[in-house]
Each structure stands twice: as structure tokens, then as C-alpha cells.
Scaffold this motif. Structure first.
Motif, short mmCIF file in Angstrom:
data_model
loop_
_atom_site.label_atom_id
_atom_site.label_comp_id
_atom_site.label_asym_id
_atom_site.label_seq_id
_atom_site.Cartn_x
_atom_site.Cartn_y
_atom_site.Cartn_z
N THR A 13 0.84 -1.19 0.00
CA THR A 13 0.00 0.00 0.00
C THR A 13 0.88 1.24 0.00
O THR A 13 1.83 1.34 0.78
CB THR A 13 -0.92 0.01 1.23
OG1 THR A 13 -1.71 -1.18 1.22
CG2 THR A 13 -1.85 1.21 1.19
N SER A 68 1.48 5.50 0.07
CA SER A 68 0.92 6.71 0.68
C SER A 68 0.66 7.78 -0.35
O SER A 68 -0.04 8.75 -0.08
CB SER A 68 1.89 7.25 1.73
OG SER A 68 3.09 7.68 1.10
N THR A 69 1.24 7.65 -1.54
CA THR A 69 1.22 8.73 -2.50
C THR A 69 -0.07 8.76 -3.32
O THR A 69 -0.70 7.73 -3.56
CB THR A 69 2.40 8.61 -3.47
OG1 THR A 69 2.47 9.79 -4.27
CG2 THR A 69 2.26 7.40 -4.38
N SER A 70 -0.42 9.95 -3.74
CA SER A 70 -1.55 10.13 -4.63
C SER A 70 -1.20 11.24 -5.62
O SER A 70 -0.75 12.30 -5.20
CB SER A 70 -2.80 10.49 -3.84
OG SER A 70 -3.90 10.66 -4.71
N PRO A 71 -1.37 11.07 -6.93
CA PRO A 71 -1.98 9.89 -7.54
C PRO A 71 -1.01 8.73 -7.67
O PRO A 71 0.15 8.91 -8.03
CB PRO A 71 -2.38 10.39 -8.94
CG PRO A 71 -1.38 11.48 -9.24
CD PRO A 71 -1.07 12.11 -7.93
N PHE A 72 -1.47 7.57 -7.39
CA PHE A 72 -0.65 6.37 -7.42
C PHE A 72 -0.32 5.95 -8.84
O PHE A 72 0.71 5.31 -9.09
CB PHE A 72 -1.41 5.25 -6.68
CG PHE A 72 -0.70 3.95 -6.60
CD1 PHE A 72 -1.31 2.79 -7.05
CD2 PHE A 72 0.57 3.87 -6.07
CE1 PHE A 72 -0.66 1.58 -6.97
CE2 PHE A 72 1.23 2.65 -5.97
CZ PHE A 72 0.61 1.50 -6.43
N TYR A 73 -1.15 6.34 -9.80
CA TYR A 73 -0.93 5.87 -11.16
C TYR A 73 0.29 6.52 -11.81
O TYR A 73 0.64 6.17 -12.93
CB TYR A 73 -2.17 6.08 -12.03
CG TYR A 73 -2.68 7.50 -12.08
CD1 TYR A 73 -3.84 7.86 -11.41
CD2 TYR A 73 -2.03 8.48 -12.82
CE1 TYR A 73 -4.31 9.16 -11.45
CE2 TYR A 73 -2.49 9.77 -12.87
CZ TYR A 73 -3.63 10.11 -12.18
OH TYR A 73 -4.11 11.39 -12.22
N ASP A 74 0.94 7.44 -11.13
CA ASP A 74 2.18 8.03 -11.64
C ASP A 74 3.37 7.10 -11.51
O ASP A 74 4.44 7.41 -12.02
CB ASP A 74 2.51 9.32 -10.89
CG ASP A 74 1.67 10.48 -11.35
OD1 ASP A 74 1.72 11.54 -10.69
OD2 ASP A 74 0.96 10.34 -12.36
N ASN A 105 -5.25 1.05 -8.71
CA ASN A 105 -4.81 2.44 -8.54
C ASN A 105 -5.75 3.23 -7.64
O ASN A 105 -5.30 4.14 -6.94
CB ASN A 105 -4.68 3.10 -9.90
CG ASN A 105 -3.44 2.63 -10.66
OD1 ASN A 105 -2.51 2.09 -10.08
ND2 ASN A 105 -3.45 2.81 -11.97
N ALA A 106 -7.01 2.91 -7.65
CA ALA A 106 -7.95 3.63 -6.79
C ALA A 106 -7.62 3.42 -5.31
O ALA A 106 -7.79 4.32 -4.49
CB ALA A 106 -9.37 3.17 -7.08
N ASN A 107 -7.14 2.21 -4.97
CA ASN A 107 -6.78 1.89 -3.60
C ASN A 107 -5.30 2.08 -3.30
O ASN A 107 -4.86 1.81 -2.18
CB ASN A 107 -7.16 0.43 -3.28
CG ASN A 107 -8.66 0.23 -3.28
OD1 ASN A 107 -9.41 1.18 -3.13
ND2 ASN A 107 -9.09 -1.01 -3.46
N ARG A 108 -4.53 2.52 -4.31
CA ARG A 108 -3.09 2.72 -4.14
C ARG A 108 -2.41 1.45 -3.67
O ARG A 108 -1.59 1.46 -2.75
CB ARG A 108 -2.80 3.88 -3.19
CG ARG A 108 -3.42 5.20 -3.62
CD ARG A 108 -2.81 6.37 -2.87
NE ARG A 108 -2.98 6.24 -1.43
CZ ARG A 108 -4.01 6.73 -0.76
NH1 ARG A 108 -4.97 7.36 -1.41
NH2 ARG A 108 -4.08 6.61 0.54
#
Length: 125
Positions: free
Chosen positions: A23, A25-31, A74-77
């Protein structure tokens, strides 16, 4: 700063299964492209699996192909490593790692700037 936390390790008999979760901590995770590595006693850290930012491209070490599956949400990182048909030689500390972007040398540990603390997987014979 990206923080990663692995979970799901444990003790399992040969032939069994485990699912590791990482898991972020970062957002956006899709980067981030993501990788899984492992380090057994007395061994160097070795590549296990990787997945690009979309989840559409996955890569595996020869030793785990057909037994392990990497995926991400990606929504849940979150990134997962489903491990089936485990063998004693899979015993190691498993780490997830993150790379910002999608043009990366996924098998090389020093490519990834961000790492989790690791989770122990022990496979008994």
C-alpha cells in the motif's frame, strides 16, 4: 516522499499460496510503476515481478513465471503479488518498490527510488 508498506507475509508449506499487498501513501498512485523484489539469506536482492502504471504490462523473473501474478488497484493505491505453488527456495524478505514514470529498467533494484520495509515469507518443505 512516497511511503510503501508491505503486508501478507508469513509461514506456509511448500505448494501453498500467499498474497502480498503493498500500500502506497502517494496520490496519484498511477504516476508510479511498481516492482517486487526479494532477498534471501546470504543473497543479493533480486527482481521478482513488475507492473506498469496502467496494470496492463507485467513482467516476471523466470523463477516465478507461471506461479506468481502481479496486479494493482490504482484507486486503492495498492499492488498485489499472488504467489502460488510456493517452494522452499522462495523463502525471502519481499519488498515492493516504486518508480516515478513508466520508462524504467524494471529488473534493476537501483532504478527504484522508493522502497518498503519488507515482509518475510517462509516456505517450509
Amino acid at each position: 516522499q512516497v511511503r510503501l508498506e508491505e503486508s501478507g507475509g508469513g509461514l506456509v508449506q511448500a505448494g501453498g499460496s500467499l498474497r502480498l499487498t503493498c500500500t502506497a501513501s502517494t496520490s496519484p498512485f498511477y504516476d508510479y510503476a511498481m516492482g517486487w523484489f526479494r532477498q534471501g539469506p546470504g543473497n543479493e536482492r533480486e527482481f521478482v515481478a513488475a507492473v506498469d502504471w496502467t496494470g496492463g504490462s507485467t513482467y516476471y523473473a523466470n523463477s516465478v513465471t507461471g506461479r506468481f501474478t502481479v496486479s494493482r488497484n490504482n484507486a486503492n493505491r495498492t499492488v498485489y503479488l499472488q504467489m502460488n505453488s510456493l517452494k522452499p527456495e522462495d523463502t525471502a524478505v519481499y519488498y515492493c518498490a516504486a518508480y516515478p514514470g513508466d520508462d524504467w529498467e524494471y529488473t534493476r533494484a537501483n532504478t527504484y527510488p522508493y522502497w518498503g520495509q519488507g515482509t518475510q515469507v517462509t516456505v517450509s518443505s
